[in-house]
Design a protein around this motif. Structure first.
Motif, short mmCIF file in Angstrom:
data_model
loop_
_atom_site.label_atom_id
_atom_site.label_comp_id
_atom_site.label_asym_id
_atom_site.label_seq_id
_atom_site.Cartn_x
_atom_site.Cartn_y
_atom_site.Cartn_z
N VAL A 8 0.85 -1.19 0.00
CA VAL A 8 0.00 0.00 0.00
C VAL A 8 0.89 1.24 0.00
O VAL A 8 1.79 1.38 0.83
CB VAL A 8 -0.94 0.00 1.23
CG1 VAL A 8 -1.63 1.35 1.37
CG2 VAL A 8 -1.97 -1.11 1.09
N LYS A 9 0.60 2.13 -0.94
CA LYS A 9 1.40 3.34 -1.06
C LYS A 9 0.80 4.49 -0.26
O LYS A 9 -0.39 4.77 -0.39
CB LYS A 9 1.50 3.75 -2.53
CG LYS A 9 2.13 2.70 -3.44
CD LYS A 9 2.06 3.15 -4.90
CE LYS A 9 2.62 2.10 -5.83
NZ LYS A 9 2.51 2.53 -7.25
N LYS A 10 1.60 5.10 0.58
CA LYS A 10 1.20 6.30 1.32
C LYS A 10 -0.09 6.12 2.10
O LYS A 10 -0.90 7.05 2.24
CB LYS A 10 1.07 7.49 0.37
CG LYS A 10 2.35 7.84 -0.38
CD LYS A 10 2.14 8.99 -1.34
CE LYS A 10 3.41 9.29 -2.12
NZ LYS A 10 3.23 10.38 -3.10
N GLY A 11 -0.33 4.89 2.59
CA GLY A 11 -1.52 4.64 3.41
C GLY A 11 -2.82 4.72 2.65
O GLY A 11 -3.88 4.93 3.25
N LYS A 12 -2.79 4.54 1.32
CA LYS A 12 -3.98 4.64 0.48
C LYS A 12 -4.27 3.29 -0.19
O LYS A 12 -3.87 3.06 -1.34
CB LYS A 12 -3.81 5.73 -0.58
CG LYS A 12 -3.66 7.14 -0.04
CD LYS A 12 -4.97 7.65 0.51
CE LYS A 12 -4.88 9.09 0.96
NZ LYS A 12 -6.15 9.57 1.53
N PRO A 13 -4.95 2.37 0.50
CA PRO A 13 -5.19 1.05 -0.07
C PRO A 13 -6.00 1.07 -1.36
O PRO A 13 -5.77 0.26 -2.26
CB PRO A 13 -5.94 0.31 1.05
CG PRO A 13 -6.42 1.36 1.99
CD PRO A 13 -5.45 2.48 1.89
N SER A 14 -6.94 1.99 -1.47
CA SER A 14 -7.77 2.04 -2.68
C SER A 14 -6.93 2.37 -3.91
O SER A 14 -7.18 1.85 -5.01
CB SER A 14 -8.89 3.06 -2.53
OG SER A 14 -8.38 4.34 -2.26
N GLU A 15 -5.90 3.21 -3.74
CA GLU A 15 -5.04 3.57 -4.87
C GLU A 15 -4.19 2.39 -5.31
O GLU A 15 -3.91 2.21 -6.50
CB GLU A 15 -4.16 4.77 -4.50
CG GLU A 15 -4.94 6.06 -4.34
CD GLU A 15 -4.06 7.25 -4.04
OE1 GLU A 15 -2.80 7.12 -4.16
OE2 GLU A 15 -4.60 8.32 -3.69
N SER A 16 -3.78 1.56 -4.36
CA SER A 16 -2.98 0.38 -4.70
C SER A 16 -3.82 -0.61 -5.51
O SER A 16 -3.32 -1.22 -6.47
CB SER A 16 -2.47 -0.30 -3.42
OG SER A 16 -1.59 0.56 -2.74
N VAL A 17 -5.09 -0.78 -5.14
CA VAL A 17 -5.97 -1.66 -5.90
C VAL A 17 -6.21 -1.07 -7.28
O VAL A 17 -6.23 -1.78 -8.29
CB VAL A 17 -7.32 -1.86 -5.17
CG1 VAL A 17 -8.26 -2.69 -6.02
CG2 VAL A 17 -7.09 -2.53 -3.83
N ASP A 178 -2.61 0.02 6.20
CA ASP A 178 -1.73 1.15 5.91
C ASP A 178 -0.48 0.69 5.17
O ASP A 178 0.20 1.50 4.52
CB ASP A 178 -1.32 1.86 7.21
CG ASP A 178 -2.43 2.75 7.74
OD1 ASP A 178 -3.12 3.37 6.91
OD2 ASP A 178 -2.61 2.81 8.96
N GLU A 179 -0.18 -0.60 5.28
CA GLU A 179 1.06 -1.12 4.69
C GLU A 179 0.84 -2.09 3.54
O GLU A 179 1.59 -2.09 2.57
CB GLU A 179 1.90 -1.81 5.78
CG GLU A 179 2.36 -0.86 6.87
CD GLU A 179 3.20 -1.56 7.92
OE1 GLU A 179 3.46 -2.77 7.77
OE2 GLU A 179 3.60 -0.90 8.90
#
Length: 367
Positions: A8-17, A178-179
């Motif tokens: 997960v980048k910068k605590g943004k799980p939705s962006e990683s998906v 977050d990670e």
């Protein structure tokens, strides 16, 4: 069953998906992706079909359920299965409804790869757009329990927030969101979809299993307690009182992912009467309420869909009179499904009870 780690980048799980889904399109593993996209106003989110990776912008964790993705996929595939591969991001209740629709020949999973998402719950449309809590609603449902008091009752008493029958599961339970997120492979389709995407195997297999067992137990306990409190709505008098604010709009039927009839009896001309017949009914009873047959509509609808009801709560959300429909639907569904030992969406090969004749069923009925 393998589990992979999605950083997960910068605590943004939705962006990683979102980045993962973009890769699927860019590497031509699928021709399209069906996933939640927030509206420009930020007031809602709906399933959107993406084919251009540069336009794909999703938040698969948006805590809102305005329509069922299962219903949308039914509309896309019921005339004919897809000729090109599609990845569909879907939550547990939506997937269970989709499984029932496939059994009812209302959806086709040819060339469909199902990417399930752990679902910590959703808000009603009005609550989502005017979220009364502190912070972003997506962050709140993923990272804290404060949001639960604002959730729809269907989500608080959810049957199972983990999408069992998907090809892949994007897991939040058992991970630190977050990670990382956990990518759980559940089929050969799922394995083929992520092959070559450079994901590392996760060491959290045990933590995932324990976390899923814990959340399932918690939801089951909550639902059993809820059902225990709502057993008193029985008999014509109590049902009439329960539905006394119903305006006969049929929104509950239209929002339900299981109701699929091309023409509903209650929206046909069957109940249209000439003025003289209304007067005759009024004269025979002294008074005759309109709109007519509201209670009959609800009882008939229960009979039609209750064994396939996945308790998603879309009916309750759609009601303009704010009738707490889950207060009556959840106990009825639980009891009916228990009688037939049938759990909707449990197994795509399990036949619907009402189309199977068993000689040894209900031998004591009528005695």
């Amino acid at each position: 069953m393998e589990i992979y780690s999605l950083p997960v980048k910068k605590g943004k799980p939705s962006e990683s998906v979102n980045d993962l889904l973009v890769k699927l399109l860019k590497e031509e593993k699928v021709s399209a992706v069906l996933a939640l996209q927030e509206t420009p106003s930020g007031k809602s989110a709906f399933p959107v079909m993406f084919s251009d990776p540069d336009k794909l912008s999703t938040n698969v964790f948006s805590p809102i359920l305005p329509v069922s993705t299962g219903t949308m996929l039914s509309r896309i595939t019921k005339l004919r299965g897809s000729e090109k591969p599609i990845a569909v991001v879907i939550r547990s209740c939506e997937l269970r409804a989709l499984t029932e629709l496939v059994k009812l020949h209302q959806a086709d999973l040819e060339n469909i790869t199902l990417i399930g998402v752990d679902c910590p719950g959703t808000f009603s449309i009005n609550t989502y757009q005017n979220y009364p809590g502190k912070g972003d609603p997506t962050d709140m449902v993923l990272k804290g329990k404060e949001a639960e008091k604002y959730m729809r009752s269907a989500c608080i008493n959810c049957k199972d927030p983990v999408p069992e029958l998907s090809d892949l599961v994007i897991g939040i339970y058992g991970s630190d969101v977050d990670e990382e997120l956990l990518i759980e492979v559940r089929s050969e389709k799922g394995e083929n979809l992520i092959k070559g995407l450079d994901l590392k195997k996760s060491k959290k297999k045990k933590a995932r299993k324990e976390a899923v067992e814990e959340i399932r137990k918690s939801k089951n306990d909550s639902r059993n307690e809820f059902v225990g409190k709502k057993k008193g709505i029985k008999g014509v008098d109590k049902l009439t009182e329960f539905f006394d604010t119903c305006v006969n709009c049929h929104n509950c039927m239209k929002a339900c992912p299981i109701c699929y009839c091309k023409e509903c009896l209650f929206e046909s001309s069957v109940f249209d009467l000439e003025a003289g017949k209304y007067i005759a009914k009024a004269e025979s009873k002294g008074a005759y309420k309109t709109p007519v047959d509201s209670l009959l509509f609800h009882i008939t609808r229960f009979n039609h869909m209750i064994l396939s009801c996945v308790q998603c709560g879309l009916c309750e959300q759609a009601c303009p009179s704010d009738i707490p429909l889950m207060d009556i639907i959840t106990p009825i569904a639980e009891n009916a499904q228990k009688e037939f030992d049938y759990l909707p969406g449990r197994d795509p090969e399990e036949e619907l009870p009402m189309v199977v004749y068993r000689e040894d069923e209900f031998q004591d009925v009528g005695e």
